[in-house]
Design a protein around this motif. Structure first.
Motif, mmCIF file in Angstrom:
data_model
loop_
_atom_site.group_PDB
_atom_site.id
_atom_site.type_symbol
_atom_site.label_atom_id
_atom_site.label_comp_id
_atom_site.label_asym_id
_atom_site.label_seq_id
_atom_site.Cartn_x
_atom_site.Cartn_y
_atom_site.Cartn_z
ATOM 1 N N LYS A 34 0.818 -1.210 0.000
ATOM 2 C CA LYS A 34 0.000 0.000 0.000
ATOM 3 C C LYS A 34 0.857 1.267 0.000
ATOM 4 C CE LYS A 34 -3.944 -2.082 2.323
ATOM 5 N NZ LYS A 34 -4.768 -2.085 3.543
ATOM 6 N N GLN A 35 2.143 1.142 0.315
ATOM 7 C CA GLN A 35 3.042 2.292 0.359
ATOM 8 C C GLN A 35 3.570 2.681 -1.015
ATOM 9 O OE1 GLN A 35 6.242 1.646 3.066
ATOM 10 N NE2 GLN A 35 4.904 0.838 4.662
ATOM 11 N N TYR A 36 3.324 1.837 -2.025
ATOM 12 C CA TYR A 36 3.894 2.061 -3.350
ATOM 13 C C TYR A 36 2.798 2.136 -4.402
ATOM 14 C CZ TYR A 36 7.940 0.557 -0.758
ATOM 15 O OH TYR A 36 8.910 0.462 0.190
ATOM 16 N N ARG A 46 7.121 5.608 -4.166
ATOM 17 C CA ARG A 46 6.451 5.650 -2.870
ATOM 18 C C ARG A 46 5.319 6.655 -2.961
ATOM 19 N NH1 ARG A 46 11.764 5.494 -1.055
ATOM 20 N NH2 ARG A 46 12.252 3.528 -0.063
ATOM 21 N N LYS A 47 4.254 6.390 -2.243
ATOM 22 C CA LYS A 47 3.114 7.335 -2.220
ATOM 23 C C LYS A 47 3.448 8.546 -1.408
ATOM 24 C CE LYS A 47 -0.643 4.191 -3.023
ATOM 25 N NZ LYS A 47 -1.900 3.654 -2.517
#
Length: 47
Positions: A34-36, A46-47
């Motif tokens: 979920k971080q990418y 990366r977000k």
């Protein structure tokens, strides 16, 4: 995570994401993914 974060190895987010996706149904792998996100140019960031 080592490749995605650059821990002890050169940072390679794409390779790290591939390993996280291969981890399958593990909760920690899903949370880490979920971080990418993939940019419109096809590059993982990366977000």
């Amino acid at each position: 995570m080592m490749y995605a974060e650059g821990i002890g190895v050169p940072e390679d987010i794409e390779k790290g994401v591939r390993h996280l996706q291969a981890a399958g149904d593990y909760k920690s792998a899903k949370e880490a993914l979920k971080q990418y996100k993939k940019s419109i140019f096809g590059v993982w960031r990366r977000k």
